[in-house]
Scaffold this motif. Structure first.
Motif, PDB file in Angstrom:
ATOM      1  N   ARG A 101     -27.925  80.015  -7.558  1.00 41.87           N
ATOM      2  CA  ARG A 101     -27.823  79.522  -8.959  1.00 41.87           C
ATOM      3  C   ARG A 101     -26.281  79.069  -8.879  1.00 41.87           C
ATOM      4  O   ARG A 101     -25.982  78.840  -8.150  1.00 41.87           O
ATOM      5  CB  ARG A 101     -27.485  81.069  -9.425  1.00 41.87           C
ATOM      6  CG  ARG A 101     -28.541  82.224  -9.689  1.00 41.87           C
ATOM      7  CD  ARG A 101     -28.206  83.478  -9.987  1.00 41.87           C
ATOM      8  NE  ARG A 101     -30.367  84.442 -10.063  1.00 41.87           N
ATOM      9  CZ  ARG A 101     -30.090  84.552 -11.045  1.00 41.87           C
ATOM     10  NH1 ARG A 101     -30.433  84.772 -12.104  1.00 41.87           N
ATOM     11  NH2 ARG A 101     -31.722  85.217 -10.721  1.00 41.87           N
ATOM     12  N   VAL A 102     -26.367  78.979 -10.698  1.00 41.58           N
ATOM     13  CA  VAL A 102     -24.615  78.280 -10.707  1.00 41.58           C
ATOM     14  C   VAL A 102     -24.399  78.657 -12.373  1.00 41.58           C
ATOM     15  O   VAL A 102     -25.129  78.670 -13.152  1.00 41.58           O
ATOM     16  CB  VAL A 102     -24.704  76.500 -10.918  1.00 41.58           C
ATOM     17  CG1 VAL A 102     -25.302  76.006  -9.015  1.00 41.58           C
ATOM     18  CG2 VAL A 102     -25.972  76.103 -11.767  1.00 41.58           C
ATOM     19  N   SER A 103     -22.923  78.142 -12.186  1.00 44.23           N
ATOM     20  CA  SER A 103     -22.791  78.447 -13.586  1.00 44.23           C
ATOM     21  C   SER A 103     -22.073  77.299 -14.163  1.00 44.23           C
ATOM     22  O   SER A 103     -21.718  76.193 -13.490  1.00 44.23           O
ATOM     23  CB  SER A 103     -21.027  79.690 -13.001  1.00 44.23           C
ATOM     24  OG  SER A 103     -21.842  80.805 -12.389  1.00 44.23           O
ATOM     25  N   ALA A 104     -22.003  77.654 -15.473  1.00 45.17           N
ATOM     26  CA  ALA A 104     -21.089  76.072 -16.282  1.00 45.17           C
ATOM     27  C   ALA A 104     -19.803  76.122 -15.947  1.00 45.17           C
ATOM     28  O   ALA A 104     -19.215  77.093 -15.363  1.00 45.17           O
ATOM     29  CB  ALA A 104     -21.570  76.447 -18.062  1.00 45.17           C
ATOM     30  N   GLN A 151     -33.538  82.363 -17.676  1.00 54.02           N
ATOM     31  CA  GLN A 151     -33.003  83.860 -18.378  1.00 54.02           C
ATOM     32  C   GLN A 151     -33.989  83.687 -19.655  1.00 54.02           C
ATOM     33  O   GLN A 151     -34.529  84.810 -19.707  1.00 54.02           O
ATOM     34  CB  GLN A 151     -31.888  84.132 -18.388  1.00 54.02           C
ATOM     35  CG  GLN A 151     -31.506  83.926 -16.788  1.00 54.02           C
ATOM     36  CD  GLN A 151     -30.536  84.389 -16.485  1.00 54.02           C
ATOM     37  OE1 GLN A 151     -28.792  84.282 -17.613  1.00 54.02           O
ATOM     38  NE2 GLN A 151     -29.567  85.179 -15.944  1.00 54.02           N
ATOM     39  N   LYS A 163     -24.656  73.019  -4.091  1.00 53.30           N
ATOM     40  CA  LYS A 163     -25.654  73.537  -4.914  1.00 53.30           C
ATOM     41  C   LYS A 163     -26.864  72.948  -3.370  1.00 53.30           C
ATOM     42  O   LYS A 163     -27.470  71.742  -3.550  1.00 53.30           O
ATOM     43  CB  LYS A 163     -26.087  73.785  -5.758  1.00 53.30           C
ATOM     44  CG  LYS A 163     -24.694  74.638  -6.645  1.00 53.30           C
ATOM     45  CD  LYS A 163     -24.352  75.926  -6.152  1.00 53.30           C
ATOM     46  CE  LYS A 163     -23.241  76.313  -6.682  1.00 53.30           C
ATOM     47  NZ  LYS A 163     -22.404  77.504  -6.012  1.00 53.30           N
ATOM     48  N   GLU A 209     -19.479  74.776 -12.659  1.00 53.77           N
ATOM     49  CA  GLU A 209     -19.386  74.734 -11.360  1.00 53.77           C
ATOM     50  C   GLU A 209     -19.256  73.278 -10.821  1.00 53.77           C
ATOM     51  O   GLU A 209     -20.683  72.871 -11.528  1.00 53.77           O
ATOM     52  CB  GLU A 209     -19.955  76.065 -11.064  1.00 53.77           C
ATOM     53  CG  GLU A 209     -20.164  75.791  -9.255  1.00 53.77           C
ATOM     54  CD  GLU A 209     -21.189  77.897  -8.942  1.00 53.77           C
ATOM     55  OE1 GLU A 209     -20.547  78.103  -7.666  1.00 53.77           O
ATOM     56  OE2 GLU A 209     -21.305  78.061  -9.873  1.00 53.77           O
ATOM     57  N   PHE A 266     -24.624  74.366 -17.724  1.00 52.59           N
ATOM     58  CA  PHE A 266     -24.359  75.458 -18.483  1.00 52.59           C
ATOM     59  C   PHE A 266     -25.379  76.866 -17.248  1.00 52.59           C
ATOM     60  O   PHE A 266     -25.176  76.176 -16.356  1.00 52.59           O
ATOM     61  CB  PHE A 266     -26.036  75.751 -19.965  1.00 52.59           C
ATOM     62  CG  PHE A 266     -27.354  74.999 -18.887  1.00 52.59           C
ATOM     63  CD1 PHE A 266     -27.594  75.633 -18.153  1.00 52.59           C
ATOM     64  CD2 PHE A 266     -27.728  73.838 -19.702  1.00 52.59           C
ATOM     65  CE1 PHE A 266     -29.143  75.068 -17.677  1.00 52.59           C
ATOM     66  CE2 PHE A 266     -27.779  72.664 -18.823  1.00 52.59           C
ATOM     67  CZ  PHE A 266     -29.291  73.175 -18.113  1.00 52.59           C
ATOM     68  N   ASP A 267     -25.136  77.530 -17.676  1.00 55.15           N
ATOM     69  CA  ASP A 267     -25.786  78.652 -16.507  1.00 55.15           C
ATOM     70  C   ASP A 267     -27.020  78.513 -16.323  1.00 55.15           C
ATOM     71  O   ASP A 267     -28.042  78.362 -17.368  1.00 55.15           O
ATOM     72  CB  ASP A 267     -25.348  80.558 -16.537  1.00 55.15           C
ATOM     73  CG  ASP A 267     -24.016  80.875 -17.615  1.00 55.15           C
ATOM     74  OD1 ASP A 267     -23.311  79.230 -16.546  1.00 55.15           O
ATOM     75  OD2 ASP A 267     -23.177  81.198 -17.567  1.00 55.15           O
ATOM     76  N   ASN A 271     -32.411  76.532 -16.934  1.00 50.03           N
ATOM     77  CA  ASN A 271     -31.948  78.389 -17.302  1.00 50.03           C
ATOM     78  C   ASN A 271     -33.527  78.500 -18.156  1.00 50.03           C
ATOM     79  O   ASN A 271     -33.882  77.823 -18.872  1.00 50.03           O
ATOM     80  CB  ASN A 271     -31.197  78.137 -18.393  1.00 50.03           C
ATOM     81  CG  ASN A 271     -30.441  79.659 -18.818  1.00 50.03           C
ATOM     82  OD1 ASN A 271     -31.130  80.276 -18.299  1.00 50.03           O
ATOM     83  ND2 ASN A 271     -29.890  79.589 -20.476  1.00 50.03           N
TER      84      ASN A 271
END
Length: 388
Positions: free
Chosen positions: A101-104, A209, A96, A106, A181-182, A207
């Motif tokens: 963006r990454v997901s939990a 958001q 990355k 990953e 985490f995302d 994060n």
């Protein structure tokens, strides 16, 4: 009198005679006044007519008004973490890049193995061996070929082998750190080919958001702030975000005597505002309040703000009030009766409990215009109105 004058004129000088005549005249007048006072009673003193102080009043009607607690706070990411190296190795791959963006769960990057996979295979083999030894020992114990002590010793060796296997598995997993985490990769701290040691920072993950804003509530206002209250956040560039109170601390900071408050803020457009400051306007429950000119506020002997009004008996009443908000065009206060006759002129010349004569200059309703007072208006201060 004539004979007396003739008698003395022959042997007394005219000056002495004049003096004697003046003394005799004065005695005669005094004796006459004394006799008149005995015969006639003195005239009664005319009573002094008492007049009441006149004041100008207006009726004010309370209305439901919203309140807000204004604080200065700081915006922070909802989640923020530094991805640290837990094993040593050389950076082989960055999965990355900054801003991705990454997901939990990953993977973020990959470190060189440094023999950890071989150690894992060895730990697995040793674990299987210990398992077989324990199984065989338990079967032999049934026929009394193995003692209970030997079985217990082999079970301890199995537990140790299982612990070594778990440690080897974690070491291999640490070769590829994953996102907890995302979020978004905010910073790279290493590059491909760089050697890292356990504990070195490799990436920053955030994060945004959602955001959280924290501030300090003065101890005199903390009772008005509660979890779940809506909050308007105004940024330095004028943009606004919505949030709500998430937490209010139970104990004050011993240095500032203020209470920590945390606000949860929605950031659907991912604005780059984390780390900056903002003005927090906590929306409090509405109250029945009056609005009128700040010139009508007066400081009492105890230093508290008050408003002077006239009661039904025509006497002056001083009502202590609490300022909800204050500006040049009007002050909003609570603490007054729902309908009250406020003194708009002459309040500085009367005292509480004094009977006055009123002149009503406005029909019932709220006082919205800036009334002229006999004292200059109070200037807003940090202690008046909503906390800044």
């Amino acid at each position: 009198m004539a004979s007396l004058r003739n008698t003395f004129s022959r042997g007394i000088s005219p000056v002495v005679l004049a003096i004697l005549m003046a003394v005799i005249l004065i005695l005669w007048l005094l004796l006459g006044e004394t006799r008149s006072a005995r015969d006639e009673a003195p005239a009664a003193a005319m009573p002094v007519e008492q007049t009441l102080e006149e004041v100008e009043t207006r009726w004010s009607q309370a209305e439901p008004m919203s309140r807000e607690q204004v604080l200065q706070g700081q915006l922070l990411p909802w989640q923020q973490v530094q991805i640290m190296a837990q094993v040593s190795g050389r950076v082989e791959t960055l999965f990355k890049q900054q801003g991705d963006r990454v997901s939990a769960g990953e993977p973020l990057l990959k470190l060189s193995d440094e023999g950890r996979s071989q150690l894992l295979a060895q730990a697995r083999a040793m674990y299987r061996l210990r398992q077989k030894e324990v199984e065989s020992a338990r079967k032999l114990k049934v026929s009394n070929y193995v003692t209970e002590t030997e079985v217990i010793r082999l079970e301890g060796e199995l537990a140790r082998a299982q612990a070594d296997l778990s440690a080897a598995q974690l070491a291999v997993e640490y070769n590829q750190p994953v996102a907890p985490f995302d979020g978004i990769v905010d910073r790279h701290h290493v590059e491909v080919g760089e050697l890292v040691q356990s504990g070195d920072a490799m990436m920053s993950l955030v994060n945004v958001q959602r955001l959280k804003a924290n501030a300090q509530v003065p101890q005199q206002d903390v009772g008005r702030v509660a979890q779940g209250q809506p909050v308007k956040l105004q940024l330095l560039d004028g943009r606004e975000l919505d949030g709500q109170v998430r937490f209010v601390s139970l104990a004050a900071d011993p240095q500032t005597r203020s209470f920590y408050v945390e606000i949860e803020v929605a950031n659907p457009d991912l604005w780059r505002v984390a780390g900056g400051s903002a003005t927090l306007r906590i929306q409090l429950a509405s109250v029945m309040a009056h609005r009128f000119s700040p010139a009508l506020l007066r400081l009492g002997p105890d230093g508290k703000l008050g408003v002077r009004a006239v009661g039904e008996d025509g006497k002056v009443i001083n009502y202590p009030v609490r300022v909800v908000s204050i500006a040049e065009d009007g002050a909003t206060v609570e603490g007054l009766p729902e309908r009250v006759q406020i003194i708009t002129q002459g309040a500085g010349f009367v005292n509480p409990g004094q009977q006055v004569e009123t002149e009503l200059v406005q029909s019932p309703g709220n006082i919205s215009d800036a009334a002229q007072s006999d004292t200059p208006p109070l200037q807003p201060s940090p202690g008046i109105g909503a906390a800044e």
